[in-house]
Every structure is written in C-alpha cells, then in structure tokens.
Motif scaffolding. Structure first.
Motif, PDB file in Angstrom:
ATOM      1  N   TYR A 121      36.062  -0.348 158.179  1.00  0.00           N
ATOM      2  CA  TYR A 121      35.032  -1.359 158.321  1.00  0.00           C
ATOM      3  C   TYR A 121      35.541  -2.625 159.018  1.00  0.00           C
ATOM      4  CZ  TYR A 121      32.804   1.741 155.015  1.00  0.00           C
ATOM      5  OH  TYR A 121      32.278   2.852 154.402  1.00  0.00           O
ATOM      6  N   LYS A 122      36.826  -2.927 158.856  1.00  0.00           N
ATOM      7  CA  LYS A 122      37.369  -4.097 159.530  1.00  0.00           C
ATOM      8  C   LYS A 122      37.280  -3.930 161.041  1.00  0.00           C
ATOM      9  CE  LYS A 122      40.732  -6.158 157.573  1.00  0.00           C
ATOM     10  NZ  LYS A 122      42.065  -6.546 157.025  1.00  0.00           N
ATOM     11  N   ARG A 123      37.631  -2.740 161.537  1.00  0.00           N
ATOM     12  CA  ARG A 123      37.510  -2.481 162.971  1.00  0.00           C
ATOM     13  C   ARG A 123      36.046  -2.520 163.401  1.00  0.00           C
ATOM     14  NH1 ARG A 123      40.522   2.318 166.173  1.00  0.00           N
ATOM     15  NH2 ARG A 123      42.176   0.759 165.949  1.00  0.00           N
ATOM     16  N   ALA A 124      35.155  -1.972 162.574  1.00  0.00           N
ATOM     17  CA  ALA A 124      33.726  -1.990 162.909  1.00  0.00           C
ATOM     18  C   ALA A 124      33.211  -3.420 163.039  1.00  0.00           C
ATOM     19  CB  ALA A 124      32.928  -1.230 161.853  1.00  0.00           C
ATOM     20  N   LEU A 125      33.655  -4.302 162.154  1.00  0.00           N
ATOM     21  CA  LEU A 125      33.220  -5.700 162.214  1.00  0.00           C
ATOM     22  C   LEU A 125      33.809  -6.416 163.421  1.00  0.00           C
ATOM     23  CD1 LEU A 125      33.432  -6.604 158.431  1.00  0.00           C
ATOM     24  CD2 LEU A 125      31.352  -6.416 159.809  1.00  0.00           C
ATOM     25  N   GLN A 126      35.038  -6.093 163.789  1.00  0.00           N
ATOM     26  CA  GLN A 126      35.630  -6.675 164.994  1.00  0.00           C
ATOM     27  C   GLN A 126      34.846  -6.252 166.231  1.00  0.00           C
ATOM     28  OE1 GLN A 126      39.629  -5.188 164.639  1.00  0.00           O
ATOM     29  NE2 GLN A 126      40.334  -6.921 163.402  1.00  0.00           N
ATOM     30  N   CYS A 127      34.487  -4.978 166.303  1.00  0.00           N
ATOM     31  CA  CYS A 127      33.680  -4.486 167.422  1.00  0.00           C
ATOM     32  C   CYS A 127      32.296  -5.139 167.428  1.00  0.00           C
ATOM     33  CB  CYS A 127      33.536  -2.968 167.342  1.00  0.00           C
ATOM     34  SG  CYS A 127      35.053  -2.063 167.675  1.00  0.00           S
TER      35      CYS A 127
ATOM     36  N   THR B 201      32.700   5.790 165.332  1.00  0.00           N
ATOM     37  CA  THR B 201      33.881   6.473 164.796  1.00  0.00           C
ATOM     38  C   THR B 201      34.470   5.701 163.611  1.00  0.00           C
ATOM     39  OG1 THR B 201      34.378   7.358 166.999  1.00  0.00           O
ATOM     40  CG2 THR B 201      36.158   7.373 165.370  1.00  0.00           C
ATOM     41  N   ALA B 202      34.566   4.371 163.747  1.00  0.00           N
ATOM     42  CA  ALA B 202      35.140   3.555 162.682  1.00  0.00           C
ATOM     43  C   ALA B 202      34.325   3.656 161.399  1.00  0.00           C
ATOM     44  CB  ALA B 202      35.239   2.102 163.142  1.00  0.00           C
TER      45      ALA B 202
ATOM     46  N   MET C 247      24.851  -6.724 158.361  1.00  0.00           N
ATOM     47  CA  MET C 247      24.660  -6.686 156.911  1.00  0.00           C
ATOM     48  C   MET C 247      24.891  -5.286 156.367  1.00  0.00           C
ATOM     49  SD  MET C 247      21.475  -8.111 154.649  1.00  0.00           S
ATOM     50  CE  MET C 247      21.975  -9.802 154.984  1.00  0.00           C
ATOM     51  N   MET C 248      24.455  -4.269 157.116  1.00  0.00           N
ATOM     52  CA  MET C 248      24.644  -2.894 156.661  1.00  0.00           C
ATOM     53  C   MET C 248      26.121  -2.514 156.588  1.00  0.00           C
ATOM     54  SD  MET C 248      21.665  -0.563 158.374  1.00  0.00           S
ATOM     55  CE  MET C 248      20.015  -0.520 157.675  1.00  0.00           C
ATOM     56  N   ILE C 249      26.914  -2.967 157.561  1.00  0.00           N
ATOM     57  CA  ILE C 249      28.350  -2.681 157.528  1.00  0.00           C
ATOM     58  C   ILE C 249      28.971  -3.285 156.268  1.00  0.00           C
ATOM     59  CG2 ILE C 249      30.561  -3.110 158.657  1.00  0.00           C
ATOM     60  CD1 ILE C 249      29.083  -3.054 161.342  1.00  0.00           C
ATOM     61  N   ASN C 250      28.644  -4.544 155.998  1.00  0.00           N
ATOM     62  CA  ASN C 250      29.189  -5.205 154.806  1.00  0.00           C
ATOM     63  C   ASN C 250      28.739  -4.511 153.523  1.00  0.00           C
ATOM     64  OD1 ASN C 250      30.716  -7.367 155.985  1.00  0.00           O
ATOM     65  ND2 ASN C 250      28.807  -8.376 156.503  1.00  0.00           N
TER      66      ASN C 250
END
Length: 353
Positions: A325-331, A318-319, A223-226
């Motif tokens: 954020y797209k890479r962060a969500l994939q991870c 790092t992302a 939720m925080m990433i979004n």
C-alpha cells in the motif's frame, strides 16, 4: 510527528478542483469577457457593469486581475485547511476511540496513538477549521455571494462528522461517497460560483466538469487504499468502512475499477482537448494564437502524459494485489500531480476555446 499528522502527501488532492476550475474559467472571464458576465450582466466578482449600450462581445469591465487571483488563492486556502482539519480531527476522534491502536507497519503514525495530547490535537484541528472558515468568509465578502456560506457549513460539517459525533458517517461506509462529492461536484460548484458568479449548470466547459469528476474519483481511490490497508484493524474496532462492509477481495476489485476509471477520465480529458485543438487549427480559428509547433508539442505531451498515467495505474494495480500500500500511495501522489499539471496546461491555454 505533527507533520505526519497533517499528512502533506494527501493535500495535493485538494489542489485539483481549484486548479482545474480556475484554469478553465480564466480565459472566458478575464480575457474574452474581461471580467464581465457572459450574459453582459453585472460583473460577478468586481461589482462593475459593462458599458451602457454594449451589444457586441461579452461586455467589458474595468477589472483588476489581482482580485481574480485573490479569490482563487482564498479558495485554495479553504480546501487545504479543510483537509488539514479533517486529517487532524480524524486522528483525534479515532485516537480517543482507540481505533488507531495496533495499525500495520505501512499505515502512517497517528498523533494520539503516538502519545500526543488529545486536547492539543483537537485544538489544532479546530484552528485549521477556523482558518478555512475565515478564508471562506473572505471569499463571501469579496464576491458578495452569501449562498457560499451554505457550502461552507456543509463542508465544515463533513469534516467534523466524518469520524466525530454520535454517528460518524466514516464508521458506516459513507466516507468514499462524501469524499467524491466534496472533492468533485461540490468543490466544482463552490469554486465556479466564487470565480464567476454563475452556477456550473449555467456555464462551465465540459472539460472542467470532467476534471472535477476526475478529482472526485481520485479522492475515492485515495480513501479506498487507506481503508483497504486498515481493513483488519478497522474491523476489530468497529469502524465499518466500505472496505469492511464488502470484504477484502471485493474491495480490492472495486478499488482497481475506480483506478482505471480515473485513467479513462484523464485520457478522455487529454484527447478531447487535443482533438479540439486540431479541429480549430484546421478551421484556422487559432490563427495568430498558437503556432503549429506548439500544437504538435501539446499532442506529444498528451501522449506522454497518457502513457505515464497508464504505467502508474499498472504499477498501482500490481501493488494493490500484492498489498504493497505504501507504493500504491506513492504512485497515487504521482497520478495526482500529473492530473494537476495537465488540467492547468489545458485550462489556462485553451479554456476559452
């Protein structure tokens, strides 16, 4: 378009509490206990009682494992359809408020903002919520645990009032706290109670408690990433999420803190179980159950999983700093999948130790 509205990549988050609790109670309930209560009372799921005069062991019952898996599957359906309903209703409420307009390129497309009829999105959300309620009612009927209805009402309310109602808590910075509770301790409480008929504070392996906390922390991270990604748009439209309230720089640091907290919880879960295996092996408590080669495999697997999670967290850190954020969500999806695998392996093989 509708598939993107459901956001299937987020649904695996709801699998963690179901898999972890089911895995860790399976052996104590279905093998060592043979379906009976750990205090030799009435069997919680099947409604049978241990043989009269049974003074040894946990008590025995004639059980049907299919019933256990039926309840576990229904619990999974409850969690998944509640999450689908939350995603759809979030799209509906944000859409009619105009909050989803002009989101960044990395944000997923929202249904109403892309032209879907608001009434249709609302109907789809309510249907998903209805399916979750029916699955939950089936659990209540099978188990006879009517107190689960209270958890169901609370969960449905959390789904609706996240962005709905006159004072949605998602617009006042409480989204992360509620996500932690309902993906962590509350999910743990409901699933544990449904499968065993006992509250978690009466009996639940500490590893399962750790897994439920891990699930809650991962929900907070997601939720925080979004919300960090959508911070500027939310601020413009008056959606005061936690990220909006504390600002980008501080929100970024808190998100990274929670990511590393998730890694620490996963590492503790892995190595607490591994140390238990070797202690029991040394005391010859595992004789005839597991070979030395299998335990060595578990040890190596534990190391691989821990290193993989460490790499994922480093990439995510790092992302996030680079606002990718797209890479962060994939991870995050990979991290959640690893968490599901490791809790399943440890729970089903060693949950009763």
């Amino acid at each position: 378009m509708w598939l993107s509205g459901i956001r299937p990549q987020t649904l695996i988050l709801g699998v963690i509490p179901v898999v972890s609790i089911t895995a860790f109670v399976y052996q104590p309930l279905m093998i060592f206990n043979r379906g009976g209560s750990i205090s030799r009372k009435a069997c919680p799921i099947f409604g049978l009682r241990p043989p009269a005069g049974d003074e040894e062991g946990w008590g025995e019952c004639i059980v049907q494992p299919s019933r256990f898996w039926m309840v576990a599957t229904l619990c999974l359906a409850v969690v998944l359809f509640l999450q689908i309903a939350a995603n759809l209703l979030n799209d509906y409420h944000d859409g009619i408020r105009g909050t989803d307009q002009n989101r960044g390129q990395e944000a997923p497309a929202r249904l109403v903002a892309r032209g879907a009829t608001p009434r249709l999105v609302l109907a789809a959300g309510l249907i998903s919520l209805g399916i979750a309620c029916l699955a939950g009612l089936a659990v209540v009927v099978i188990t006879g645990l009517w107190q689960l209805l209270l958890l169901g009402v609370l969960s449905a309310g959390a789904v609706w009032f996240y962005t709905g109602g006159p004072h949605p808590y998602g617009y006042s910075g409480w989204g992360e706290a509620v996500a932690f509770l309902f993906f962590g301790p509350i999910a743990c409480l409901g699933i544990q109670l449904a499968l065993t008929g006992r509250y978690p504070w009466n009996y639940l392996p500490m590893a399962a408690v750790g897994a439920s906390l891990l699930s809650g922390v991962l929900a907070v991270c997601l939720m925080m990433i979004n919300n960090l990604r959508d911070l500027e748009n939310d601020q413009v439209h008056g959606k005061n999420t936690l990220m909006v309230s504390i600002g980008f720089s501080r929100g970024q640091r808190i998100l990274i803190f929670f990511l590393w907290s998730a890694f620490i919880l996963l590492a503790l879960l892995v190595y607490s179980q591994t140390l238990t295996f070797w202690a029991l092996l040394h005391g010859k408590s595992l004789a005839g159950r597991f070979s030395l080669g299998f335990l060595i495999f578990v040890e190596v697997l534990s190391l691989i999983v821990t290193v993989a999670c460490l790499v994922i967290i480093l990439v995510m850190t790092t992302a996030i700093k680079e606002r990718r954020y797209k890479r962060a969500l994939q991870c995050m999806s990979l991290l959640i999948l690893l968490s599901i695998c490791i809790t399943a392996i440890f729970g089903f093989f060693f949950g009763g130790l």
